[in-house]
Design a protein around this motif. Structure first.
Motif, PDB file in Angstrom:
ATOM      1  N   HIS A 175      49.876  88.598  26.933  1.00 23.37           N
ATOM      2  CA  HIS A 175      51.094  88.157  26.265  1.00 23.37           C
ATOM      3  C   HIS A 175      52.209  88.196  27.299  1.00 23.37           C
ATOM      4  CE1 HIS A 175      53.562  87.131  22.830  1.00 23.37           C
ATOM      5  NE2 HIS A 175      54.500  87.826  23.434  1.00 23.37           N
ATOM      6  N   ARG A 228      51.111  88.601  16.701  1.00 22.82           N
ATOM      7  CA  ARG A 228      49.708  88.651  17.132  1.00 22.82           C
ATOM      8  C   ARG A 228      49.026  89.948  16.718  1.00 22.82           C
ATOM      9  NH1 ARG A 228      49.149  87.154  23.301  1.00 22.82           N
ATOM     10  NH2 ARG A 228      46.959  87.036  22.692  1.00 22.82           N
ATOM     11  N   VAL A 276      50.114  80.783  21.622  1.00 19.24           N
ATOM     12  CA  VAL A 276      49.508  82.088  21.361  1.00 19.24           C
ATOM     13  C   VAL A 276      50.131  83.170  22.234  1.00 19.24           C
ATOM     14  CG1 VAL A 276      47.358  83.413  21.324  1.00 19.24           C
ATOM     15  CG2 VAL A 276      47.335  80.992  20.697  1.00 19.24           C
ATOM     16  N   CYS A 277      50.028  83.023  23.561  1.00 22.22           N
ATOM     17  CA  CYS A 277      50.434  84.100  24.473  1.00 22.22           C
ATOM     18  C   CYS A 277      51.780  83.874  25.157  1.00 22.22           C
ATOM     19  CB  CYS A 277      49.356  84.318  25.535  1.00 22.22           C
ATOM     20  SG  CYS A 277      49.270  83.009  26.778  1.00 22.22           S
ATOM     21  N   PRO A 298      46.246  75.704  22.878  1.00 22.59           N
ATOM     22  CA  PRO A 298      46.566  76.924  23.606  1.00 22.59           C
ATOM     23  C   PRO A 298      46.134  76.837  25.068  1.00 22.59           C
ATOM     24  CG  PRO A 298      44.816  77.346  21.998  1.00 22.59           C
ATOM     25  CD  PRO A 298      45.239  75.934  21.837  1.00 22.59           C
ATOM     26  N   ILE A 344      45.057  93.296  24.517  1.00 26.05           N
ATOM     27  CA  ILE A 344      46.115  92.394  24.998  1.00 26.05           C
ATOM     28  C   ILE A 344      46.891  93.127  26.078  1.00 26.05           C
ATOM     29  CG2 ILE A 344      48.281  91.218  24.459  1.00 26.05           C
ATOM     30  CD1 ILE A 344      47.233  90.642  21.690  1.00 26.05           C
ATOM     31  N   CYS A 346      52.500  78.393  25.792  1.00 30.85           N
ATOM     32  CA  CYS A 346      51.313  78.526  24.946  1.00 30.85           C
ATOM     33  C   CYS A 346      51.748  79.069  23.587  1.00 30.85           C
ATOM     34  CB  CYS A 346      50.304  79.468  25.608  1.00 30.85           C
ATOM     35  SG  CYS A 346      48.884  79.860  24.580  1.00 30.85           S
ATOM     36  N   CYS A 381      43.699  81.618  26.595  1.00 26.10           N
ATOM     37  CA  CYS A 381      43.570  81.820  25.147  1.00 26.10           C
ATOM     38  C   CYS A 381      42.401  81.035  24.552  1.00 26.10           C
ATOM     39  CB  CYS A 381      44.879  81.455  24.446  1.00 26.10           C
ATOM     40  SG  CYS A 381      46.212  82.628  24.789  1.00 26.10           S
ATOM     41  N   GLN A 382      42.007  79.945  25.204  1.00 25.74           N
ATOM     42  CA  GLN A 382      40.858  79.153  24.734  1.00 25.74           C
ATOM     43  C   GLN A 382      39.528  79.804  25.081  1.00 25.74           C
ATOM     44  OE1 GLN A 382      40.814  75.017  25.959  1.00 25.74           O
ATOM     45  NE2 GLN A 382      43.016  74.805  25.594  1.00 25.74           N
ATOM     46  N   TYR A 410      42.962  89.439  26.647  1.00 25.63           N
ATOM     47  CA  TYR A 410      43.962  88.380  26.570  1.00 25.63           C
ATOM     48  C   TYR A 410      45.315  88.910  27.055  1.00 25.63           C
ATOM     49  CZ  TYR A 410      40.589  85.600  23.978  1.00 25.63           C
ATOM     50  OH  TYR A 410      39.485  84.879  23.627  1.00 25.63           O
TER      51      TYR A 410
END
Length: 199
Positions: A105, A130, A59-60, A68, A82, A57, A72-73, A103
């Motif tokens: 990571h 992020r 993002v994460c 993503p 996070i 992904c 993340c969506q 979210y």
């Protein structure tokens, strides 16, 4: 003992998997030999699909087939928190609980000088990117309670201090139903450290 080349290659392939020794590799190979051809083809397709259709992904850094990823969506999640985990399977364990709504990571490892894994070999740089805006208020460090997890936790907590975030960590200690005599020193130490007053 000498096996025909196809089975010897399959045993060798299985033995390269983590935690699979020569005897287990042999059992797996002979199990595949007894499987129906359609089942073997489905198994082979699944292996190829994992390599071709999964990626990280953007993002994460979790493994995903869409970018993503689905977590993340999800706009209903709390963007101010996070939770940092070592591996994708840790994220799955937390999601199964259905208690956390922030979210994630995924670092894809932990700092381990003995294995030559430093901060640059895991996804810390992506985490710092992020934290660039003021959206994130809390970072939950959910690393494994071992030497590598502790080193990673301490490194990240020092690294993100300038961001002014609230940095927390998941509690560590004895599992429910566990016996003191079987607990290792790190677990016992964390259990003592995290003790609470009884009301």
């Amino acid at each position: 003992m000498f096996y025909p080349e196809p089975i010897a290659k399959l045993i060798d392939a299985f033995s390269r998997l983590p935690g699979v020794g020569p005897k287990t590799a042999g059992r797996l190979a002979f199990h595949v030999l007894r499987m129906k051809e359609d089942d073997v083809l489905d198994f082979a397709k699944s292996l190829v699909s994992v390599k071709r259709n999964l990626h990280y992904c953007s993002v994460c850094c979790n493994i995903t087939d869409v970018d993503p990823c689905r977590v993340c969506q999800d706009k209903s999640r709390d963007a101010s928190v996070i939770c940092v985990v070592q591996e994708p399977k840790d994220l799955v364990a937390l999601e199964r609980m259905k208690e956390f709504n922030g979210y994630y990571h995924v670092l894809h490892g932990a700092i381990s000088p003995m294995e030559g894994i430093g901060p640059d070999e895991i996804r810390i740089a992506e985490l710092l990117k992020r934290l660039g805006d003021d959206t994130v208020q809390e970072l939950i460090l959910a690393m494994n309670p071992n030497v590598e997890g502790e080193a990673t936790t301490m490194y990240i907590s020092r690294l993100v201090k300038p961001f002014g975030l609230r940095v927390t960590r998941i509690a560590h200690g004895l599992p429910v139903g566990g016996d003191l005599e079987y607990a290792d020193e790190v677990t016992l130490s964390k259990a003592l450290e995290g003790r609470r007053e009884l009301s």
